[in-house]
Structure formats: structure tokens, C-alpha cells
Design a protein around this motif. Structure first.
Motif, PDB file in Angstrom:
ATOM      1  N   ARG A 402       4.373  -2.249  66.647  1.00  0.00           N
ATOM      2  CA  ARG A 402       3.298  -2.590  65.730  1.00  0.00           C
ATOM      3  C   ARG A 402       2.280  -3.479  66.422  1.00  0.00           C
ATOM      4  NH1 ARG A 402       6.052  -4.264  59.866  1.00  0.00           N
ATOM      5  NH2 ARG A 402       6.905  -2.204  59.368  1.00  0.00           N
ATOM      6  N   PHE A 405       1.719  -6.918  68.181  1.00  0.00           N
ATOM      7  CA  PHE A 405       2.847  -7.309  69.024  1.00  0.00           C
ATOM      8  C   PHE A 405       3.031  -6.386  70.218  1.00  0.00           C
ATOM      9  CE2 PHE A 405       3.684  -8.299  64.534  1.00  0.00           C
ATOM     10  CZ  PHE A 405       3.632  -9.686  64.618  1.00  0.00           C
ATOM     11  N   GLU A 476      -2.447 -10.629  58.951  1.00  0.00           N
ATOM     12  CA  GLU A 476      -1.369 -11.441  58.394  1.00  0.00           C
ATOM     13  C   GLU A 476      -0.040 -10.835  58.819  1.00  0.00           C
ATOM     14  OE1 GLU A 476      -0.598 -13.497  54.164  1.00  0.00           O
ATOM     15  OE2 GLU A 476      -0.398 -11.300  54.108  1.00  0.00           O
ATOM     16  N   ILE A 477       0.860 -11.679  59.320  1.00  0.00           N
ATOM     17  CA  ILE A 477       2.156 -11.184  59.782  1.00  0.00           C
ATOM     18  C   ILE A 477       3.266 -11.780  58.926  1.00  0.00           C
ATOM     19  CG2 ILE A 477       1.314 -10.858  62.120  1.00  0.00           C
ATOM     20  CD1 ILE A 477       2.850 -13.390  62.938  1.00  0.00           C
ATOM     21  N   GLU A 478       4.448 -11.189  59.068  1.00  0.00           N
ATOM     22  CA  GLU A 478       5.566 -11.574  58.212  1.00  0.00           C
ATOM     23  C   GLU A 478       6.807 -11.831  59.067  1.00  0.00           C
ATOM     24  OE1 GLU A 478       6.691  -9.737  54.080  1.00  0.00           O
ATOM     25  OE2 GLU A 478       7.596  -8.507  55.662  1.00  0.00           O
ATOM     26  N   VAL A 506       0.643 -16.352  58.140  1.00  0.00           N
ATOM     27  CA  VAL A 506       2.037 -15.925  58.264  1.00  0.00           C
ATOM     28  C   VAL A 506       2.723 -16.081  56.915  1.00  0.00           C
ATOM     29  CG1 VAL A 506       4.206 -16.241  59.508  1.00  0.00           C
ATOM     30  CG2 VAL A 506       2.039 -16.773  60.654  1.00  0.00           C
ATOM     31  N   ASP A 526       7.743  -7.196  61.185  1.00  0.00           N
ATOM     32  CA  ASP A 526       6.844  -7.699  62.224  1.00  0.00           C
ATOM     33  C   ASP A 526       7.621  -8.587  63.199  1.00  0.00           C
ATOM     34  OD1 ASP A 526       4.565  -6.521  61.056  1.00  0.00           O
ATOM     35  OD2 ASP A 526       4.259  -8.247  59.743  1.00  0.00           O
TER      36      ASP A 526
END
Length: 644
Positions: A402, A405, A476-478, A506, A526
Motif C-alpha cells: 500500500r 509504505f 490518513e493511516i491506521e 493517524v 496499513d
């Protein structure tokens, strides 16, 4: 030291009382077990072949036994089902002599054939064992578990034919044996040499499109992969037959039952920890009759399961407890002191501590960080708490499939923008040490290479170079973690550090254990937390996870040179050279940063002072068969050995 926690935590008393009442109500009139402990989340399964978690590890080790067992103090391999063994001069052939009094819990004998059946099942691609690579030290085992993609013209093969899709008990189809003549692609062209190797490695190419031409007793036959449903609903093309799968013939794999009580393994290369591996739970035997009578997963139900370990299950209450009782057919039953053990399914470490402090349980393996600091500061020093270093690393996986990353600059920026000292000293505080490598320190002869250390300015520069100055444009990442307040607190802290230092958004998400594991394997995340306890005391137990396509890789990352070094280390017999190859491999892993190591664990066990046979060790492994209760505390407590 008294177990009453009221003087320690005024804030805990009310919760402790409520928690105790809740568990008492759940237990009803159930008489207490001899020994009760917190096992964490509900286990995913009791099938040794398909699990990888610590809750499963603890329960399966109570119910099953391998060829060897691990000494509860030193973890060195000792006789288990095998009473003795011989090793050839070239260190490639292990001959195990099974004890004649080893029995299943139904009273039937445990034989060498049970181990062959279990190993075949473990390696079978349809079993989808995440730990299958732990058996690849056996000659041709890797090729067997590779299925149709691993066979080549000239190989002796076995073709598993389809079964009725409604027949849940028919776990394996009829076998047709023969020699593979050729493999054809969907256009009918023969695949040979490098073209075949390349096609086999390309997971986007459907193996269902291939035709395997095999010389059998009936002549030259053509087989094509089809699942049971497709085979039942569709006639095969003219001149072809459907097959569940095509495998290297099992006779080509380096294992054989010489007789009922003699088992032989031939290895690909000398493997110094092989005797330890055969005491590792994924390689434990299962009873063929039980598995094939009830089918999967029903054979693991408490009312069906047949096991060969020191205990057997009595009942399982979901979201409450599983009780096991002494197995009267276990060969060493006279030395098993506990008659019954309760495994409590409690995810919350706060609830676990409450249950311990109110006397409901005898052992908890985790203590909330804030409570732990208070407990460790008590004077006089508690005699039920003794944190010790472990062969264990806490780290985050990054999904390199993804964006963003897939960019190594982003991965390094995330690592460098973390403050590991704040994590270990402020949030945790039990003696955990920050780490910048996957392999923990302390393994003889191995000095782990380190990844980048904290450097916020460099992290910001790398993020800007990747196209996200001051975090602008960064999605926005998780952070994904399994349900546990400790993992949640860590995720919250890392989230805040990344927001502050990189200006990125985040969020966090928790999932229950089985769903969490599935999300990791399917790359539905993620960033995801991972903790890894070494399966044996060697760097390889950490590093071979991350070969390209490895079952426990779960990052989407791969590197050909890394794969080459891990493979070369597996065949290197010189100790120093082997460790150097592993060092080079880990240097690549730390430079490309598909994972972010945080810290090395310490054990956080709290154990009642009356418990004996419980030892601190680097893998935090505590076989229940060794534990007993010294109600009058007349013997030294081994758990407190080494306490400063």
C-alpha cells in the motif's frame, strides 16, 4: 507477600470486586481447579498445525507432546514421545526410538505412523499451516508443501483426486501415483526450464490453467486442478481428469516409519536445533483416526479430541475457561502433580490483575504498565513478581503493498520519528530496552545490525523528499492491533509521536485475535503490531519469517538478496560464517525497514509464592506438567532465582 491489592491500588478495589463477582457467577458451583491462570484471548484452534499464537501454544503444550520436550528451566530438548535418538556422523539423519508406553488419551498406542501422518498433513498445502516452513529442514519437505508449483518433469508425484464436497469427513482424496512428464500452460504450450520456474513463482498465474501430464499405471494421463465443488459441478475437458492437487510423492520426503516405534528423518542440511524443533508444538502428532472421523475443525471439539500430552480437556466454556485434567494414559502421569488446570480467556490485563490480587488465579503473564511500576517499587520486594529478559521483540509491520509504505523513505521516516525511550521508560517501565534490530541481543556469537535511530529532523527531510513536506498530502493511516489495553496504549503513543513529529494523521483500530491474524495474513492493514518470541535460541527463528512470500512475513516485502542469504545460512556448517550470513540478511531488513522494531520484552509474570516448577526462561515457556503446589512453602521458589 499477601495477595490483597487494596493497599497497593485504591483505585483497583471496586473493579476487583466487580470482576471477582462476575467470574464467580460465571463459574457458578464449579469446584476450583488445582491451578488457574490467565491465558489471554480465546484460542483460535487446538489444531497444532494451523495456529501460531501464545494462547494456543500454552494449551496445545498441555494437551499434546512431540518427540522431544523442553526442559522447563533450560529449554534444552529432553525425551518426550521419543525415549532416545541417534544422529548420523554427517548430522543429516535422526533416528527416533519411540517409547512403547506412549499412548493417546483413548488408550491406543502412539506410533511412528502417527508422526508421518501428522507431518504430511502439516506440509499439505491445503492445511495452510503458517508454520510449515519449520519442517522444511527435512529433505524435500519444502517441495512437498509447494504443491503443483514445486514439481518438475521427471519427479515422482502423487495426484490427490477430488471428493464429494458434502463429505466433510473425507479429508483426503484417493491418490494416483506416477511420474510427471510435462506441464502445459493454458495455451497448451509446454513449460520448461526457466520459463517454468518463472511461471511457478508468479502467484498471479492460476495453477488451474495448467495441465499436468503424468505417466501412471493407466498410461499417460492429463490432470487439471479443480476444487471439490468445481469438480462436482463441471465435467473435465475431454482427455483430462480433475484433481485436488498434485504433489511431490511423499516417499521423496526425508521421513519414514521404520517400524511402529522407530522414526527416521533425513535433513536437507545439518540443523543444530532440530531436536528443539521437534519439541515445538506445530510438529506435534495428531491422531489420524480422530481427525478423519470427525473432520476439521470438529475433531478439536472437547467432546471429540484425542491427545497424547500430560492433560486432556474436560470442558470448554467460551469467553470463560477451558478446564483440562490429568491424562490417565500419559506415559509420565506419575510425575504430573496437577490434577486439573483452568485456562481463563481474559484479554484485559487489568481484569487479570484484579483476579490475581483477589486470589481467583495463580498466575498472570501480563501486568498493566502503571500497576507494574507501583508493584516493583514496593518495599519489601514482592515475592511473586520477577521480570526477566526474554528472546522477544515488539515491532510494527508495514504493508509495503500500500502507498505510501511502498516508499522506503516513508518507512524510515516513521521509524526515526518514534521516541522509543518514552515508550519503554514512561509508558512501560518494567525494564524493557529500546531496540533497532529484529533479533534480540544475547544470542551467543551474534551482534544484531541496527536500523536508523531517532532523528526527527532527518525523518522530516525523508518525508519531504518522498513528497510529503510537513506531512502535507500524506494519507490518513491506521495502526492495527489485537484487543489488549497494552497494545492500545502503545498505538496511542506512537500515533501521537507521528502526529507531533511528522504532521501526519493517524488513527488506531483493534480486532479480536482471530480476525486480527486474518487481517495481517491478508494484508488488510496499513501498520500492524507484532510480537515474536523466538521458537528456538538462534537468529534464524526471527529472520526466516521475512523471506519473500513467507507464511509469517505479512508485509508484502521481498528481497532476492535477503532470500539468498537466508538460504545460504541454512546450508552453511561453519558457525561463524553462518552467523555472518544471517547478519548480512538482517542488515538488509533493517535498511529497507518493512518492519519497525520497538523494544525487547521482559517477562511480566506474577506467580503465587506457593507455585513450584515455574522457572524464568528466555522464551517465557512454562510447561504445566512441571508445576506443582507447595502449600506450606517448604522448598525454594525457582521462579525467584536470579532476583537481585
Amino acid at each position: 507477600m499477601p495477595l490483597d491489592g487494596r493497599s497497593l491500588f485504591p483505585w483497583i478495589a471496586g473493579i476487583a470486586i466487580l470482576g471477582s463477582i462476575g467470574w464467580a457467577l460465571n463459574r457458578g458451583q464449579l469446584p476450583p481447579a488445582d491451578f488457574t491462570f490467565i491465558n489471554g484471548t480465546e484460542v483460535k484452534s487446538l489444531d497444532p498445525a494451523i495456529v501460531t499464537g501464545q494462547p494456543e501454544n500454552r494449551m496445545i503444550n498441555a494437551l499434546f507432546e512431540g518427540l522431544t520436550s523442553w526442559n522447563p528451566k533450560t529449554l534444552k530438548p529432553e525425551p518426550g514421545v521419543a525415549e532416545r535418538w541417534d544422529v548420523s556422523e554427517d548430522l543429516l539423519t535422526y533416528t527416533f526410538h519411540l517409547r512403547k508406553d506412549a499412548k493417546w488419551s483413548d488408550g491406543s498406542p502412539v506410533t511412528a505412523h502417527d508422526f508421518i501422518y501428522s507431518m504430511r498433513r502439516f506440509l499439505d498445502p491445503r492445511t495452510a499451516a503458517e508454520y510449515s516452513y519449520q519442517a522444511w529442514y527435512v529433505k524435500n519437505a519444502k517441495r512437498y508443501s509447494g504443491g503443483g508449483r514445486a514439481v518438475r518433469p521427471g519427479d515422482n508425484v502423487e495426484v490427490e483426486l477430488n471428493v464429494d464436497p458434502d463429505s466433510s469427513n473425507a479429508l483426503r482424496g484417493e491418490l494416483v501415483h506416477g511420474k510427471l512428464v510435462r506441464i502445459e500452460d493454458k495455451s497448451g504450450q509446454e513449460l520448461t526450464g526457466e520459463a517454468l520456474d518463472k511461471a511457478a513463482a508468479d502467484e498471479t498465474l492460476k495453477i488451474e490453467d495448467w495441465v499436468f501430464v503424468i505417466s501412471t499405471e493407466a498410461g499417460e494421463e492429463r490432470f487439471r486442478y479443480a476444487d471439490d465443488g468445481a469438480a462436482a459441478d463441471n465435467e473435465p475437458a475431454k482427455g483430462e481428469r480433475h484433481a485436488r492437487q498434485i504433489l511431490l510423492d511423499l516417499k521423496e520426503v526425508g521421513m519414514r516409519a521404520i517400524d511402529d516405534h522407530t522414526l527416521e528423518f533425513t535433513l536437507e542440511n545439518p540443523t543444530p536445533y532440530f531436536l528443539t524443533l521437534v519439541g515445538f508444538y506445530p510438529l506435534f502428532p495428531v491422531q489420524q483416526k480422530c481427525v478423519e472421523t470427525f473432520g476439521s475443525p470438529d475433531w478439536t471439539d472437547v467432546e471429540n479430541i484425542v491427545c497424547n500430552g500430560p492433560f486432556k480437556p474436560e470442558f470448554r466454556h467460551l469467553r470463560d475457561r477451558t478446564r483440562v485434567v490429568k491424562n490417565e494414559h500419559y506415559w509420565d502421569r506419575d510425575n504430573v502433580k496437577l490434577n486439573s488446570v483452568d485456562f481463563l480467556a481474559v484479554e484485559s490485563s487489568t481484569t487479570a490483575l484484579n483476579l490475581y490480587l483477589t486470589g481467583e488465579v495463580d498466575w498472570i503473564y501480563d501486568v498493566p504498565a502503571s500497576a507494574l511500576r507501583t508493584l516493583m517499587a514496593e518495599r519489601p520486594v514482592r515475592d511473586d513478581l520477577n521480570p526477566q529478559p526474554m528472546l522477544n521483540t515488539y515491532f510494527y509491520l508495514l504493508n509495503v503493498k500500500r502507498k505510501p509504505f511502498d516508499d522506503v523513505r516513508v518507512r524510515k521516516a516513521l521509524s526515526m520519528a518514534m521516541d522509543r525511550n518514552e515508550l519503554t521508560q514512561v509508558l512501560l517501565g518494567a525494564g524493557e530496552l529500546p531496540t533497532y534490530s529484529l533479533v534480540p541481543p544475547g544470542l551467543p556469537g551474534y551482534d544484531p545490525p541496527q536500523g536508523p535511530h531517532e532523528d526527527v529532523k532527518e525523518a522530516q527531510r525523508l518525508l519531504a523528499e518522498a513528497g510529503y513536506p510537513n506531512g502535507r498530502g500524506f494519507p490518513e493511516i491506521e495502526i492495527l492491533h489485537n484487543t489488549h489495553e497494552g497494545h492500545h496504549a502503545i498505538a496511542q503513543l506512537i500515533r501521537d509521536q507521528w502526529r507531533k513529529n511528522l504532521g501526519i494523521s493517524v488513527k488506531t483500530r483493534n480486532e479480536e485475535w482471530a480476525t486480527f491474524n486474518a487481517s495481517q495474513r491478508q494484508l488488510k492493514y496499513d501498520v500492524s503490531r507484532r510480537g515474536w518470541i523466538g521458537d528456538y535460541a538462534d537468529p534464524n527463528t526471527f529472520l526466516d519469517m521475512f523471506v519473500t512470500g513467507g507464511e509469517n512475513n505479512c508485509t508484502g516485502w521481498g528481497n532476492a538478496e535477503y532470500d539468498r542469504l537466508i538460504a545460504a545460512a541454512a546450508t552453511e556448517t561453519d558457525f561463524t560464517k553462518r552467523l555472518e550470513l544471517l547478519h548480512q540478511a538482517e542488515a538488509i531488513l533493517m535498511d529497507e525497514q518493512p518492519i519497525i522494531p520497538f523494544y525487547n520484552y521482559v517477562s511480566k509474570n506474577m506467580v503465587k509464592p506457593t507455585i513450584r516448577g515455574f522457572y524464568n526462561n528466555i522464551q517465557d515457556t512454562h510447561p504445566l506438567s512441571a508445576i506443582w503446589i507447595d502449600a506450606e512453602e517448604k522448598t525454594p521458589n525457582p521462579f525467584m532465582e536470579g532476583r537481585e
